[in-house]
Design an enzyme around this catalytic site. Sequence first.
Site, PDB file in Angstrom:
ATOM      1  N   ASP A 288      -1.158   7.047  -7.163  1.00 18.39           N
ATOM      2  CA  ASP A 288       0.185   6.591  -6.771  1.00 18.39           C
ATOM      3  C   ASP A 288       1.262   7.187  -7.676  1.00 18.39           C
ATOM      4  O   ASP A 288       2.254   7.758  -7.205  1.00 18.39           O
ATOM      5  CB  ASP A 288       0.285   5.062  -6.845  1.00 18.39           C
ATOM      6  CG  ASP A 288      -0.481   4.367  -5.750  1.00 18.39           C
ATOM      7  OD1 ASP A 288      -1.347   5.018  -5.133  1.00 18.39           O
ATOM      8  OD2 ASP A 288      -0.221   3.172  -5.511  1.00 18.39           O
TER       9      ASP A 288
ATOM     10  N   GLY B  64       0.812  -1.219   0.000  1.00 15.76           N
ATOM     11  CA  GLY B  64       0.000   0.000   0.000  1.00 15.76           C
ATOM     12  C   GLY B  64       0.840   1.260   0.000  1.00 15.76           C
ATOM     13  O   GLY B  64       0.330   2.349   0.244  1.00 15.76           O
ATOM     14  N   LEU B  65       2.128   1.123  -0.299  1.00 18.49           N
ATOM     15  CA  LEU B  65       3.028   2.285  -0.269  1.00 18.49           C
ATOM     16  C   LEU B  65       3.425   2.734  -1.682  1.00 18.49           C
ATOM     17  O   LEU B  65       4.342   3.549  -1.837  1.00 18.49           O
ATOM     18  CB  LEU B  65       4.274   1.981   0.568  1.00 18.49           C
ATOM     19  CG  LEU B  65       4.023   1.668   2.050  1.00 18.49           C
ATOM     20  CD1 LEU B  65       5.337   1.347   2.771  1.00 18.49           C
ATOM     21  CD2 LEU B  65       3.318   2.827   2.757  1.00 18.49           C
ATOM     22  N   GLY B  66       2.769   2.185  -2.675  1.00 16.58           N
ATOM     23  CA  GLY B  66       2.999   2.665  -4.040  1.00 16.58           C
ATOM     24  C   GLY B  66       4.307   2.191  -4.646  1.00 16.58           C
ATOM     25  O   GLY B  66       4.938   2.930  -5.412  1.00 16.58           O
TER      26      GLY B  66
ATOM     27  N   SER C 289       4.931  -0.155  -7.009  1.00 21.73           N
ATOM     28  CA  SER C 289       4.969  -0.302  -8.472  1.00 21.73           C
ATOM     29  C   SER C 289       5.042   1.069  -9.143  1.00 21.73           C
ATOM     30  O   SER C 289       5.755   1.245 -10.138  1.00 21.73           O
ATOM     31  CB  SER C 289       3.774  -1.106  -8.990  1.00 21.73           C
ATOM     32  OG  SER C 289       2.571  -0.384  -8.836  1.00 21.73           O
ATOM     33  N   ALA C 290       4.319   2.054  -8.593  1.00 22.47           N
ATOM     34  CA  ALA C 290       4.344   3.394  -9.192  1.00 22.47           C
ATOM     35  C   ALA C 290       5.716   4.033  -9.027  1.00 22.47           C
ATOM     36  O   ALA C 290       6.246   4.642  -9.965  1.00 22.47           O
ATOM     37  CB  ALA C 290       3.279   4.275  -8.552  1.00 22.47           C
ATOM     38  N   ALA C 291       6.319   3.882  -7.838  1.00 22.36           N
ATOM     39  CA  ALA C 291       7.652   4.452  -7.606  1.00 22.36           C
ATOM     40  C   ALA C 291       8.657   3.843  -8.580  1.00 22.36           C
ATOM     41  O   ALA C 291       9.471   4.557  -9.183  1.00 22.36           O
ATOM     42  CB  ALA C 291       8.082   4.223  -6.160  1.00 22.36           C
TER      43      ALA C 291
HETATM   44  O1  PMV Z   1      -2.249  -0.015  -2.363  1.00 24.52           O
HETATM   45  P1  PMV Z   1      -1.799   0.953  -3.383  1.00 24.52           P
HETATM   46  O2  PMV Z   1      -0.551   1.661  -3.033  1.00 24.52           O
HETATM   47  O3  PMV Z   1      -1.706   0.328  -4.738  1.00 24.52           O
HETATM   48  O4  PMV Z   1      -2.924   2.115  -3.466  1.00 24.52           O
HETATM   49  C1  PMV Z   1      -4.119   1.882  -4.147  1.00 24.52           C
HETATM   50  C2  PMV Z   1      -5.065   3.034  -4.013  1.00 24.52           C
HETATM   51  C3  PMV Z   1      -6.471   2.678  -4.490  1.00 24.52           C
HETATM   52  O5  PMV Z   1      -7.283   3.849  -4.299  1.00 24.52           O
HETATM   53  C4  PMV Z   1      -7.078   1.554  -3.688  1.00 24.52           C
HETATM   54  C5  PMV Z   1      -6.493   2.297  -5.959  1.00 24.52           C
HETATM   55  C6  PMV Z   1      -6.253   3.436  -6.932  1.00 24.52           C
HETATM   56  O6  PMV Z   1      -5.985   3.151  -8.102  1.00 24.52           O
HETATM   57  O7  PMV Z   1      -6.374   4.613  -6.547  1.00 24.52           O
END
Ligand code: PMV
Length: 300
Positions: free
Chosen positions: A136, A89-91, A93-95
């Site tokens: 993200d 949940g800390l992003g 893949s995006a980082a």
């Molecule tokens: O868990 P993460 O870091 O992939 O965050 C997802 C955030 C969501 O709102 C659940 C999905 C999105 O695409 O915004």
Amino acid sequence: MAHAGGKIILFGEHAVVYGTPAIAAAIEVGARAEVQKAECTTMHVKPWDVEVSPDCGEPLGDALAAVLSDYPGFGVRIDASADIPGGAGLGCSAALGVAVIKALDEFFGVERSPEERAIFSMKWEGVFHGNPSGVDNTVASCGGVVSFRKPNEIEPLKVGKTLTFVVAHSGVSSSTKTMVDGVRKIYEREPETTQKSIDAIEAIVVNARRAIEDGDEKKLGQLMEANHLLLGGLFVSSPELEHLCAIARKAGAFGAKLTGAGGGGCMIALCPEDKAEYVRAELAKAAEFTLITRIDATKG
Ligand code: PMV
């Protein structure tokens, strides 16, 4: 070496997929990448010891192929590394995606603003998440603390007082795609009720923005609790996350909530500065890992 930070979502995850704003902040830990010329194109990701090529059929290879189509066709070797785990949940893949794109931009001499890079990196995120909101990769690209609304409305926020968060990992990895799909199924089955939850989350985000600007930590803590309850109602919390949130509250946090997709991954606790180390120590007894991150007050 190009760097991009991970992120914590302070308010509005999941609802953001349905078009409401979310508030998220960059964290220092994230991912790094470096590019050099090579015979054929490969990407090596250090902590996982994974090597992929654009045509290997793995999601990481597909993500690479999705962004490489924008660059000249000769071979490159990309060495990347992530300092945060995936599925937390800390992003992560995006980082990783933004760090790779930054490194490719530097190597090929492509000029792109952070906002343009955020939009471009949706190509990468789309491979992993199917229907990402873009929050993200926007935070990974732009940094700071922002209000984000799909498809690409980005507003940097004024921060009235430095905010101190403890982040704790539940020890359970979760898939953003699975969690987002789960909420979509609930939406399809109960559209009116689910829309009410999304509207309530939107109201929390609007109030949270004011509280961030005012530096009102007590109010922010209450809003985090309310946001967490609504996320629980969408079945994206977990026993481990509930346990960690309870520990943080008992140890003196203003408020706690899950962050990101939920189902596992991380929670965040907003803490009085002088209690942050204690809250962290208490959380560390039950968490896979913990870290402290601060959102600095805006100067001027
Ligand atoms: O868990 P993460 O870091 O992939 O965050 C997802 C955030 C969501 O709102 C659940 C999905 C999105 O695409 O915004």
